[in-house]
Design a protein around this motif. Structure first.
Motif, PDB file in Angstrom:
ATOM      1  N   LEU A   1      42.807  36.338  29.429  1.00 26.80           N
ATOM      2  CA  LEU A   1      43.901  37.304  29.409  1.00 26.80           C
ATOM      3  C   LEU A   1      45.083  36.728  30.163  1.00 26.80           C
ATOM      4  O   LEU A   1      44.919  36.158  31.246  1.00 26.80           O
ATOM      5  CB  LEU A   1      43.468  38.638  30.030  1.00 26.80           C
ATOM      6  N   ASP A   2      46.261  36.920  29.617  1.00 31.41           N
ATOM      7  CA  ASP A   2      47.463  36.286  30.150  1.00 31.41           C
ATOM      8  C   ASP A   2      48.215  37.206  31.121  1.00 31.41           C
ATOM      9  O   ASP A   2      49.421  37.329  31.053  1.00 31.41           O
ATOM     10  CB  ASP A   2      48.369  35.886  28.989  1.00 31.41           C
ATOM     11  N   ASP A   3      47.498  37.865  32.007  1.00 31.56           N
ATOM     12  CA  ASP A   3      48.172  38.757  32.951  1.00 31.56           C
ATOM     13  C   ASP A   3      47.284  38.985  34.173  1.00 31.56           C
ATOM     14  O   ASP A   3      46.945  40.110  34.515  1.00 31.56           O
ATOM     15  CB  ASP A   3      48.507  40.090  32.292  1.00 31.56           C
ATOM     16  N   GLU A   4      46.901  37.900  34.827  1.00 31.96           N
ATOM     17  CA  GLU A   4      45.986  38.011  35.955  1.00 31.96           C
ATOM     18  C   GLU A   4      46.739  38.172  37.265  1.00 31.96           C
ATOM     19  O   GLU A   4      47.945  37.947  37.340  1.00 31.96           O
ATOM     20  CB  GLU A   4      45.065  36.783  35.994  1.00 31.96           C
ATOM     21  N   LEU A   5      46.015  38.563  38.315  1.00 30.56           N
ATOM     22  CA  LEU A   5      46.615  38.868  39.609  1.00 30.56           C
ATOM     23  C   LEU A   5      46.652  37.644  40.514  1.00 30.56           C
ATOM     24  O   LEU A   5      45.746  36.826  40.515  1.00 30.56           O
ATOM     25  CB  LEU A   5      45.810  39.968  40.300  1.00 30.56           C
ATOM     26  N   LEU A   6      47.714  37.559  41.311  1.00 31.44           N
ATOM     27  CA  LEU A   6      47.825  36.523  42.326  1.00 31.44           C
ATOM     28  C   LEU A   6      46.982  36.941  43.521  1.00 31.44           C
ATOM     29  O   LEU A   6      47.333  37.850  44.261  1.00 31.44           O
ATOM     30  CB  LEU A   6      49.284  36.351  42.744  1.00 31.44           C
ATOM     31  N   ARG A   7      45.830  36.280  43.719  1.00 34.78           N
ATOM     32  CA  ARG A   7      44.931  36.663  44.795  1.00 34.78           C
ATOM     33  C   ARG A   7      43.844  35.605  44.945  1.00 34.78           C
ATOM     34  O   ARG A   7      43.567  34.851  44.015  1.00 34.78           O
ATOM     35  CB  ARG A   7      44.294  38.026  44.519  1.00 34.78           C
ATOM     36  N   SER A   8      43.213  35.591  46.129  1.00 36.83           N
ATOM     37  CA  SER A   8      42.099  34.674  46.355  1.00 36.83           C
ATOM     38  C   SER A   8      40.760  35.378  46.209  1.00 36.83           C
ATOM     39  O   SER A   8      39.782  34.769  45.776  1.00 36.83           O
ATOM     40  CB  SER A   8      42.201  34.041  47.735  1.00 36.83           C
ATOM     41  N   ASP A   9      40.679  36.655  46.588  1.00 38.73           N
ATOM     42  CA  ASP A   9      39.439  37.424  46.451  1.00 38.73           C
ATOM     43  C   ASP A   9      39.482  38.177  45.129  1.00 38.73           C
ATOM     44  O   ASP A   9      40.293  39.090  44.944  1.00 38.73           O
ATOM     45  CB  ASP A   9      39.295  38.404  47.614  1.00 38.73           C
ATOM     46  N   ILE A  10      38.628  37.795  44.186  1.00 38.17           N
ATOM     47  CA  ILE A  10      38.670  38.380  42.842  1.00 38.17           C
ATOM     48  C   ILE A  10      37.462  39.279  42.559  1.00 38.17           C
ATOM     49  O   ILE A  10      37.292  39.743  41.437  1.00 38.17           O
ATOM     50  CB  ILE A  10      38.769  37.278  41.768  1.00 38.17           C
ATOM     51  N   THR A  11      36.632  39.540  43.571  1.00 43.14           N
ATOM     52  CA  THR A  11      35.369  40.237  43.309  1.00 43.14           C
ATOM     53  C   THR A  11      35.546  41.695  42.912  1.00 43.14           C
ATOM     54  O   THR A  11      34.795  42.201  42.069  1.00 43.14           O
ATOM     55  CB  THR A  11      34.454  40.170  44.537  1.00 43.14           C
ATOM     56  N   GLU A  12      36.477  42.409  43.565  1.00 39.73           N
ATOM     57  CA  GLU A  12      36.664  43.844  43.329  1.00 39.73           C
ATOM     58  C   GLU A  12      35.349  44.617  43.472  1.00 39.73           C
ATOM     59  O   GLU A  12      35.087  45.580  42.736  1.00 39.73           O
ATOM     60  CB  GLU A  12      37.279  44.106  41.953  1.00 39.73           C
ATOM     61  N   GLY A  13      34.504  44.195  44.413  1.00 38.54           N
ATOM     62  CA  GLY A  13      33.263  44.910  44.672  1.00 38.54           C
ATOM     63  C   GLY A  13      32.155  44.665  43.672  1.00 38.54           C
ATOM     64  O   GLY A  13      31.102  45.299  43.743  1.00 38.54           O
ATOM     65  N   ARG A  14      32.355  43.716  42.756  1.00 41.52           N
ATOM     66  CA  ARG A  14      31.317  43.424  41.755  1.00 41.52           C
ATOM     67  C   ARG A  14      30.091  42.833  42.465  1.00 41.52           C
ATOM     68  O   ARG A  14      30.221  41.900  43.263  1.00 41.52           O
ATOM     69  CB  ARG A  14      31.852  42.442  40.729  1.00 41.52           C
ATOM     70  N   PRO A  15      28.873  43.338  42.192  1.00 40.25           N
ATOM     71  CA  PRO A  15      27.687  42.831  42.888  1.00 40.25           C
ATOM     72  C   PRO A  15      27.266  41.465  42.363  1.00 40.25           C
ATOM     73  O   PRO A  15      27.474  41.125  41.200  1.00 40.25           O
ATOM     74  CB  PRO A  15      26.629  43.889  42.574  1.00 40.25           C
ATOM     75  N   GLY A  16      26.652  40.686  43.246  1.00 35.30           N
ATOM     76  CA  GLY A  16      26.161  39.368  42.874  1.00 35.30           C
ATOM     77  C   GLY A  16      26.090  38.481  44.095  1.00 35.30           C
ATOM     78  O   GLY A  16      26.498  38.862  45.197  1.00 35.30           O
ATOM     79  N   VAL A  17      25.574  37.285  43.928  1.00 36.97           N
ATOM     80  CA  VAL A  17      25.487  36.323  45.025  1.00 36.97           C
ATOM     81  C   VAL A  17      26.898  35.863  45.383  1.00 36.97           C
ATOM     82  O   VAL A  17      27.623  35.360  44.520  1.00 36.97           O
ATOM     83  CB  VAL A  17      24.618  35.117  44.628  1.00 36.97           C
ATOM     84  N   PRO A  18      27.321  36.035  46.643  1.00 34.29           N
ATOM     85  CA  PRO A  18      28.681  35.624  47.027  1.00 34.29           C
ATOM     86  C   PRO A  18      28.908  34.134  46.780  1.00 34.29           C
ATOM     87  O   PRO A  18      28.027  33.307  46.995  1.00 34.29           O
ATOM     88  CB  PRO A  18      28.733  35.951  48.524  1.00 34.29           C
ATOM     89  N   LEU A  19      30.115  33.818  46.320  1.00 36.06           N
ATOM     90  CA  LEU A  19      30.462  32.433  46.013  1.00 36.06           C
ATOM     91  C   LEU A  19      31.877  32.152  46.482  1.00 36.06           C
ATOM     92  O   LEU A  19      32.812  32.884  46.119  1.00 36.06           O
ATOM     93  CB  LEU A  19      30.362  32.176  44.510  1.00 36.06           C
ATOM     94  N   ILE A  20      32.042  31.124  47.302  1.00 33.50           N
ATOM     95  CA  ILE A  20      33.359  30.598  47.635  1.00 33.50           C
ATOM     96  C   ILE A  20      33.572  29.370  46.762  1.00 33.50           C
ATOM     97  O   ILE A  20      32.813  28.404  46.835  1.00 33.50           O
ATOM     98  CB  ILE A  20      33.469  30.236  49.127  1.00 33.50           C
ATOM     99  N   LEU A  21      34.584  29.422  45.916  1.00 34.18           N
ATOM    100  CA  LEU A  21      34.824  28.387  44.918  1.00 34.18           C
ATOM    101  C   LEU A  21      36.077  27.597  45.275  1.00 34.18           C
ATOM    102  O   LEU A  21      37.181  28.146  45.312  1.00 34.18           O
ATOM    103  CB  LEU A  21      34.974  29.009  43.533  1.00 34.18           C
ATOM    104  N   ASP A  22      35.912  26.312  45.537  1.00 35.58           N
ATOM    105  CA  ASP A  22      37.025  25.407  45.810  1.00 35.58           C
ATOM    106  C   ASP A  22      37.303  24.584  44.554  1.00 35.58           C
ATOM    107  O   ASP A  22      36.407  23.912  44.041  1.00 35.58           O
ATOM    108  CB  ASP A  22      36.689  24.450  46.954  1.00 35.58           C
ATOM    109  N   ILE A  23      38.527  24.618  44.093  1.00 38.67           N
ATOM    110  CA  ILE A  23      38.962  23.782  42.974  1.00 38.67           C
ATOM    111  C   ILE A  23      40.050  22.855  43.490  1.00 38.67           C
ATOM    112  O   ILE A  23      41.114  23.306  43.917  1.00 38.67           O
ATOM    113  CB  ILE A  23      39.492  24.617  41.801  1.00 38.67           C
ATOM    114  N   GLU A  24      39.764  21.568  43.477  1.00 30.31           N
ATOM    115  CA  GLU A  24      40.741  20.568  43.902  1.00 30.31           C
ATOM    116  C   GLU A  24      41.322  19.918  42.655  1.00 30.31           C
ATOM    117  O   GLU A  24      40.580  19.453  41.784  1.00 30.31           O
ATOM    118  CB  GLU A  24      40.079  19.518  44.782  1.00 30.31           C
TER     119      GLU A  24
END
Length: 309
Positions: free
Chosen positions: A52-75
């Motif tokens: 989708l071509d209208d995403e939010l500027l943010r680092s935390d994208i979970t919005e409370g969605r359950p699952g194993v926490p993941l910190i994702l680094d993209i270099e």
């Protein structure tokens, strides 16, 4: 840095604000940044039907969605100059633990297998956790299932029409002076024909939407044994769709998925279920326009690369 204001991509790209969005990270833990091996051009992979071509500027994208926490680094590296690509725009989007994408939550899910047929577990067709009333399938192939490795048919996936305005597990950031962005998310689940993965795009450094063309489209995968283990946990195990293994995923197998497996480490001790940190390096030509990926092409025999403008 997290942005709580509801900035859309268009508002963000029309601004001239440049920010360092990466969380602190010790470079020594990941190797030298000038390693020439990091500058080999990354292969292109398909964008998929859920962008989708209208995403939010943010680092935390979970919005409370359950699952194993993941910190994702993209270099992101400039492959031509072998330096970090600064101020590039990175889009990420992924499914939740049950294989659902925001924006498409009201779309009809894949049909469930008929009663009494083989139920694959977290290891894929016939994998761990699978059940069948009358014992294991003869010859090792589950009945009433397509041949292994089919996934979705050749060619790009069909376009999907959005069904809602939800935004979970989607976001954009600009790369820091180290070419880095960091997203706080969850380990993705699976859906029919696809193994665990996260999508991302690399856009140019222009300050407007029109000026920031896409220079790379990629997907991030994870170690297969680890995904088998995590998919046996709640809430992932509540998903009744058969898990597609990496070998059976046509994107992974045909579009050089082996080059796109993230380096992963547990956040707390040796227990990956409590959280993970994943790291991947994408080397791109910022002046290039990628050739659209088509599953009918055998990408195993094609060199990584794209067409320069």
């Amino acid at each position: 840095m997290a942005f709580e204001a509801p900035f859309t991509r268009r508002r963000f790209l029309s601004a001239t604000l440049v920010v360092g969005t990466a969380l602190p990270l010790q470079k020594a833990a990941w190797g030298a940044q000038t390693d020439p091996a990091l500058c080999k051009l990354s292969p292109e992979q398909e964008v998929g039907p859920y962008y989708l071509d209208d995403e939010l500027l943010r680092s935390d994208i979970t919005e409370g969605r359950p699952g194993v926490p993941l910190i994702l680094d993209i270099e992101v590296m400039d492959a031509r100059r072998c330096v970090p690509l600064v101020d590039a725009i990175i889009d990420v989007w992924q499914c939740d633990a049950l294989g659902v994408y925001s924006g498409f939550t009201k779309n009809a899910p894949p049909p469930e297998p008929p009663p009494g047929t083989w139920q694959g577990g977290p290891g894929g067709l016939g994998g761990p956790g699978g059940q069948r009333p009358d014992g294991p399938p003869p010859g090792g192939q589950p009945p009433d299932q397509p041949p292994r490795g089919r996934g979705h048919p050749p060619g790009p996936p069909p376009k999907m029409e959005p069904s809602d305005h939800l935004t979970f597990l989607r976001g954009i950031q600009r790369t820091s002076r180290d070419g880095l962005v960091t997203f706080q998310t969850i380990v993705p689940g699976v859906y029919e024909g696809r193994t665990n993965h996260i999508h991302f795009k690399v856009r140019g450094t222009g300050s407007t939407h029109a000026a920031s063309h896409v220079s790379h489209v990629g997907q991030i995968f994870f170690p297969e044994k680890l995904m088998v283990q995590l998919m046996d946990l709640a809430p992932y195990r509540d998903h009744r769709t058969l898990r597609t293994t990496q070998n059976d995923d046509p994107v992974f197998s045909r579009q050089q998925g082996l080059t796109s497996i993230a380096r992963v480490a547990p956040l707390y001790g040796n227990d990956p279920a409590k959280g993970l940190r994943a790291r991947i390096v994408a080397a791109v030509d910022p002046d290039a326009t990628p050739v659209p990926v088509d599953n009918k092409v055998d990408f195993k025999t094609m060199p990584a690369g794209s067409v320069r403008e």
